[in-house]
Structures are given as structure tokens and as C-alpha cells.
Design an enzyme around this catalytic site. Structure first.
Site, PDB file in Angstrom:
ATOM      1  N   SER A  46      11.121  18.850  37.015  1.00 13.53           N
ATOM      2  CA  SER A  46       9.928  18.579  37.821  1.00 13.53           C
ATOM      3  C   SER A  46      10.200  18.635  39.322  1.00 13.53           C
ATOM      4  CB  SER A  46       9.343  17.211  37.485  1.00 13.53           C
ATOM      5  OG  SER A  46       8.890  17.188  36.152  1.00 13.53           O
ATOM      6  N   ASN A  69      17.348   7.585  30.107  1.00 15.63           N
ATOM      7  CA  ASN A  69      17.633   8.139  31.427  1.00 15.63           C
ATOM      8  C   ASN A  69      16.710   7.604  32.501  1.00 15.63           C
ATOM      9  OD1 ASN A  69      15.697  10.267  32.786  1.00 15.63           O
ATOM     10  ND2 ASN A  69      15.415  10.452  30.575  1.00 15.63           N
ATOM     11  N   GLY A  72      15.446   9.668  38.233  1.00 14.24           N
ATOM     12  CA  GLY A  72      14.712   9.357  39.467  1.00 14.24           C
ATOM     13  C   GLY A  72      14.110  10.575  40.135  1.00 14.24           C
ATOM     14  N   CYS A 129       6.052  10.120  34.183  1.00  9.80           N
ATOM     15  CA  CYS A 129       7.440   9.676  34.344  1.00  9.80           C
ATOM     16  C   CYS A 129       7.489   8.154  34.368  1.00  9.80           C
ATOM     17  CB  CYS A 129       8.072  10.240  35.611  1.00  9.80           C
ATOM     18  SG  CYS A 129       9.767   9.648  35.819  1.00  9.80           S
ATOM     19  N   ASN A 192       6.277  12.604  27.206  1.00 14.00           N
ATOM     20  CA  ASN A 192       7.423  12.173  28.017  1.00 14.00           C
ATOM     21  C   ASN A 192       8.313  11.204  27.218  1.00 14.00           C
ATOM     22  OD1 ASN A 192       8.986  11.632  30.425  1.00 14.00           O
ATOM     23  ND2 ASN A 192       7.182  12.276  31.568  1.00 14.00           N
ATOM     24  N   GLY A 244       9.791  14.983  21.585  1.00 11.98           N
ATOM     25  CA  GLY A 244      10.266  13.625  21.341  1.00 11.98           C
ATOM     26  C   GLY A 244      11.115  13.533  20.085  1.00 11.98           C
ATOM     27  N   GLY A 266      15.097  18.337  24.303  1.00 12.26           N
ATOM     28  CA  GLY A 266      15.830  17.833  25.463  1.00 12.26           C
ATOM     29  C   GLY A 266      17.134  17.205  25.030  1.00 12.26           C
TER      30      GLY A 266
END
Lengths: 305, 267
Positions: A46, A69, A72, A129, A192, A244, A266
Site C-alpha cells: 500500500s 504484523n 506501520g 489497516c 485485511n 485470509g 500472504g
């Protein structure tokens, strides 16, 4: 022959596996390497309006059932980010999803306009996020009205199809997804990381992540992610990227059967290596052959019937 | 979940000893069987503060050492610690150097001396002859890396001539390559230096391995922060130790690296 291709908002993917945002996605070179390892499409990490270093480390940790995670939202800023997208398009034919984040609706619009100039195949707005709450407040994704409003605003700024990335934290996910669809969203990424959660090092009595809390991914969240995909599939007509906890071919097929048109990966890059895309594609193909499925389409939403 | 590691959570270990090496440089010895190979790195966690990757400079069965220079806020905190204090570690991570042949040259620039000192120890154990070239800016920041073996000769260089030879490590390397048949060169240090080492290795048709340092966040191959252009490989996983064939495919080598945000920083 089992056909692994799928279509998302008119964009053809050779297979349904999409690299999720935030994993191996800092540079064009990295994304191109992920394509070499079998991804059907990739998402850039992102991009925000300005350069951000992100949180101190550890930014990622793992436990037996998954990963947590709080990176940031580190990124080099939109101007450098679009250069990476441009470079990827020169290096690679696979579709690229340009992901953007912001803490204000107007900034989402500006970022979308800027990213559109380099023509990513799809644009994903990361409104979910869970790791920057102190700066950003409650994510837009948790509020149906806010999700509607930001989606509508972004849609006015681009002709490229827009994916809205939602949060598995939402209990009223059907309502939120419907609002996004009403506002013109072309697809939903569901979704997410879950949480945030917490892991503590007991010898030192300190949280492991420097940010203390982080978004949870991996096998632990798979059943929740599947249920959210299921709900969104029942609520809207637009396609869903199911993300997910998918680690193997069976998980991917579950996502498709719950209603996903494509599947985000991911954490699996950690648990099974960067060639996880090739591995899972082979596993899906094996399943399809054994069970007489000819195309991905035949499996999408199958568990609902 | 992955390979030998059940999880990537830090293990808490005790500082056994701290040795002053030079100005703002100390070696920290930790009570732990890290089982690293030369060139691999570990990540040091100061709970509640931050976490950074470091090379291994010494290792035996029950302890290992890291030679660390005080360069910023993290190492400022680390240097406040004393014998008996506890820190977290994870690793070892990454690829290692592969010892080849019977006569080798090590070229260390600055902090690059740490991993090459460990490699020298392993080479000596295997009976390999080691020409260890180590350059520092000046005597004050030079670490003693003399070995007790006759098989290893250390050639010190300083930019200002305050210790050893005045000049660059690469000049000494060239001199050795002209005289000796070297089987492989191993180099760790500033990229400009390593680039010159690779050129010399080509000139003399010698194998060469090097360690490429990039900004490492997770250390286990998922965040993408340490990936290099244009081949897209991760320096925490497919690196940091690579041979010269691979480094020639890395277009950014000697030109730029990326910072914590992903922004390019030119050398």
C-alpha cells in the site's frame, strides 16, 4: 484439462492466486519475481501520500497458528510508488493491483488520481489497516457510511476498476459490502488482517511487536475469513478476492466455494516459500482433475447451492 | 511453521562478556548455541526498543559473539548493557559463505571484519591458508583480528596510514593475487570496495563470494524490504552471501540500496 484462469472486473488472471498487499511488494523487481513463482496477479504494498518508515522492529512475528504484523504502512510515497508500478508493467505482463492508503477521504481521491496515471490493472483502496489506529482513528472499513462515502469519492477519480479492501473485524460485513457496491465498487477484497492481537515474550514480560499489537493472519483466521467471504457473496453481486489464512490448495478451493472469484495469499509465502503460488496452483489443479471440475468458475460459490 | 524454526519469536539469552575492541566498537558474547555458518546473520532484540540484524564474528558450542559499532540510537541502548543482562535473538538467517580450495583471501572493509573473522576461524580449522586483508579508516577504529594460527596472515591497512599499510585493501589484494594462486576471495565491506574486489577477481580469474547488506526488517523472507533490483531476490533469504555470478545480475550493486521506507539511497 483443468483451466485455472479466472476473471476479475474484466481483467483476465492466468490463475486465481493474487499476492496480497504488504507481502514482498515493496518494489517492481520483487513483484515480478513473485509472478515468476506462479502468482496470477500481484498487489503492490500500500502506497500513501508521503514517505513513511513504519514502526520500529519487530514488525512481524509468528506463532504456531499464524503470523502477526504491525509494519506501520512503510512506503516510499506516491511519487516513487508509481515509478515502481510503471517499471513492473515494463518487466511483466501479469496484472498489477495498485494499493493505496490514506487517513482522509480526500487523500484517497488524490492518491487514486495519481496512481491512475500509470494504469495499474486494478486499484485497491486499503481502508482496513488495523495497525495505525492511534494516527488514523477507526478504519473507514468498520463504518458502512464511511465505506460508502470513500468508495464513491474514489470512483469519481478514476476509470480503473476499484477494489475495496474490507476488514474481517466487521460483524455487519453484509451491510458494509452492500454500501461499497452501491457506491460503485467493482470488487471487494475480503479482507485485511484480523485484530489487532497481542503476543507477549514471557521471559522479559514485554509484547513482542514494537507496536505491541498487530494484525493477525495465517491458518488461525481461515474459518473467519471464509465466513466473511460467504456473507459478502450473499450480500453483493460484485466479485470477491478471498484473503485470509489460505495455505494450500484445499484452502484456496474452500475460498472459491465460499464465493471468492480470486484468492489472496500472504502468510503462505512464509510457511511454504516464495514458490507457494506454483505449489497451490498444482494442488488446485490436482483437486479439479480428481473431482471433474473443468474451470475455476464452476467452483465459485458452489457451497451456497 | 518453517524449516527448523517453530516460530520466529525471539529467544532470550544472557550476555556472557563484553570486550572493548576499539573506539565505539565492542564484541558482545552471548550464551547460546546459535549454530550459524560463517556469513549468516542473527537479529538482536532489545525488548520494547527495536530490533536489528548483525553478523556473527565468533562462535563455539556454547556461545557466540557479535562485534558491533555504536552508530545510532539502537546501538547506544545496546552499549548501556552489562554482563549478565538479557537480550532476545532470532536466527541464524540467510545464506553463508562456502569455503572453497586450499588458499583463500578475505577482504574486509570496516565492520565487514566481523563475519570474515568467523570465516577465518572456520577456514583455519579446515587447514586452509588464509590471507586476511582488513582495512579501516584509522587506527582508533581498527579491531585486532590476529589469529593464533600460522595458516592465517592478517594484512592491516588504514586510509591514513596510522596502522599497517597506508592505502586500500584492494591494493593489497592485487599484490597478493599477483604473487599467489588464490582459490577464492571472500569480501564484506562498503559496496564500492566490494565492486573493485569483484573486478580484480575477474582480472585474475578467481572465484569470489561477497555479502550484500540491505535493510532487513523481518529477516525471514516475507516483508520484501531487502529485495534487490532487478532480479527480485531477498537478501535475508537468497542472500546476504552470494557469489559473483549472482551479484552481476543485481543491477543496483554498487549503485544504491533502499531505506526503511523503500526509498532508494545512492552510495
Amino acid at each position: 484439462m483443468a483451466d485455472l484462469s479466472t476473471e476479475l472486473c474484466g481483467i483476465k488472471l492466468n490463475n486465481p492466486l493474487i499476492l496480497a498487499s504488504g507481502i514482498m511488494g515493496v518494489t517492481a523487481s520483487s513483484l515480478a519475481n513473485v509472478v515468476k513463482n506462479g502468482a496470477g496477479a500481484v498487489t503492490i504494498k500500500s502506497i500513501g501520500p508521503e514517505e513513511r518508515k513504519g514502526h520500529p522492529c519487530p514488525v512481524i512475528t509468528t506463532w504456531e497458528a499464524g503470523m502477526m504484523n504491525a509494519v506501520g504502512l512503510s512506503n516510499a510515497g506516491i511519487d516513487r510508488g508509481i515509478e515502481e508500478i510503471k517499471k513492473f508493467k515494463e518487466m511483466c505482463d501479469a496484472p498489477i493491483i495498485g494499493s493505496v492508503f490514506a487517513f482522509k477521504q480526500s487523500l484517497f481521491g488524490e492518491l487514486t488520481e495519481k496512481i491512475s496515471t500509470v494504469n495499474p490493472d486494478l486499484i485497491e483502496i486499503n481502508i482496513s489497516c488495523p495497525n495505525v489506529e492511534s494516527e488514523a482513528g477507526t478504519p473507514f472499513a468498520l463504518d458502512a457510511k464511511a465505506a460508502y462515502s470513500v468508495t464513491k469519492h474514489v470512483k469519481e477519480k478514476t476509470k480503473i476498476p476499484v477494489i475495496v479492501k474490507l476488514s474481517p473485524n466487521s460483524l455487519n460485513i453484509k451491510e458494509i459490502a452492500k454500501e461499497c457496491e452501491k457506491a460503485g465498487a467493482d470488487a471487494i477484497n475480503m479482507g485485511n488482517t484480523l485484530g489487532p492481537g497481542l503476543l507477549i515474550n514471557i521471559e522479559t514480560a514485554k509484547p513482542i511487536l514494537a507496536n505491541k499489537f498487530g494484525g493477525i493472519s495465517g491458518p488461525a483466521i481461515k474459518p473467519i475469513a471464509l465466513k466473511r467471504v460467504w456473507d459478502v457473496y450473499e450480500a453483493v453481486k460484485i466479485p470477491i478476492i478471498g484473503t485470509g489464512g489460505v495455505t494450500n490448495g484445499r484452502d484456496a478451493v474452500e475460498m472459491l466455494m465460499a464465493g471468492a472469484t480470486a484468492v489472496g495469499l500472504g502468510t503462505a509465502v512464509y510457511s511454504r516459500g516464495i514458490d507457494v503460488f506454483n505449489k497451490i496452483n498444482d494442488e488446485i489443479k490436482g483437486f479439479m482433475k480428481k473431482n471433474n471440475y473443468k474451470s475455476i468458475k464452476e467452483m465459485i460459490g458452489k457451497a451456497h447451492v | 511453521m518453517c524449516d527448523d524454526h517453530k516460530t520466529e519469536q525471539p529467544t532470550i539469552v544472557e550476555i556472557l562478556n563484553i570486550k572493548d575492541e576499539a573506539k565505539d566498537i565492542k564484541t558482545f558474547y552471548f550464551k547460546y548455541n546459535l549454530d550459524a555458518k560463517p556469513g549468516q546473520f542473527f537479529i538482536l532484540w532489545l525488548p520494547g526498543i527495536n530490533e536489528k540484524p548483525f553478523g556473527v564474528s565468533y562462535q563455539d558450542e556454547d556461545k557466540f559473539g557479535a562485534t558491533i559499532c555504536k552508530v545510532g540510537p539502537f546501538t547506544d541502548e545496546l552499549f548501556k548493557l552489562k554482563k549478565g543482562d538479557k537480550i532476545g535473538i532470532r536466527g541464524p538467517y540467510g545464506t553463508s559463505f562456502e569455503l572453497k580450495g586450499k588458499n583463500i583471501a578475505l577482504v574486509a572493509g570496516g565492520y565487514g571484519v566481523a563475519p570474515l573473522s568467523f570465516l577465518a576461524d572456520e577456514a583455519i580449522k579446515k587447514g586452509i591458508i588464509v590471507h586476511f586483508i582488513y582495512g579501516a579508516k584509522t587506527k582508533k577504529v581498527l579491531v585486532n583480528c590476529d589469529k593464533k594460527s600460522k595458516k592465517c596472515k592478517v594484512h592491516y591497512t588504514t586510509d591514513d596510514g596510522t596502522y599497517g599499510l597506508k592505502g586500500f585493501t584492494t591494493e593489497k589484494l592485487k599484490e597478493i593475487l599477483e604473487k599467489e594462486k588464490i582459490d577464492c576471495i571472500y569480501t564484506v565491506g562498503p559496496e564500492v570496495m566490494m565492486k573493485r574486489v569483484v573486478e580484480l577477481s575477474d582480472e585474475f580469474k578467481v572465484d569470489c563470494q561477497l555479502s550484500l547488506e540491505r535493510y532487513i526488517k523481518c529477516g525471514f523472507g516475507i516483508c520484501g524490504q531487502c529485495v534487490v533490483d532487478d532480479i527480485g531476490i531477498r537478501m535475508c533469504k537468497e542472500g546476504p552471501c552470494i557469489d559473483k555470478k549472482l551479484v552481476k545480475k543485481i543491477s543496483e550493486f554498487g549503485k544504491y540500496k533502499r531505506d526503511a521506507s523503500g526509498k532508494k539511497v545512492e552510495f
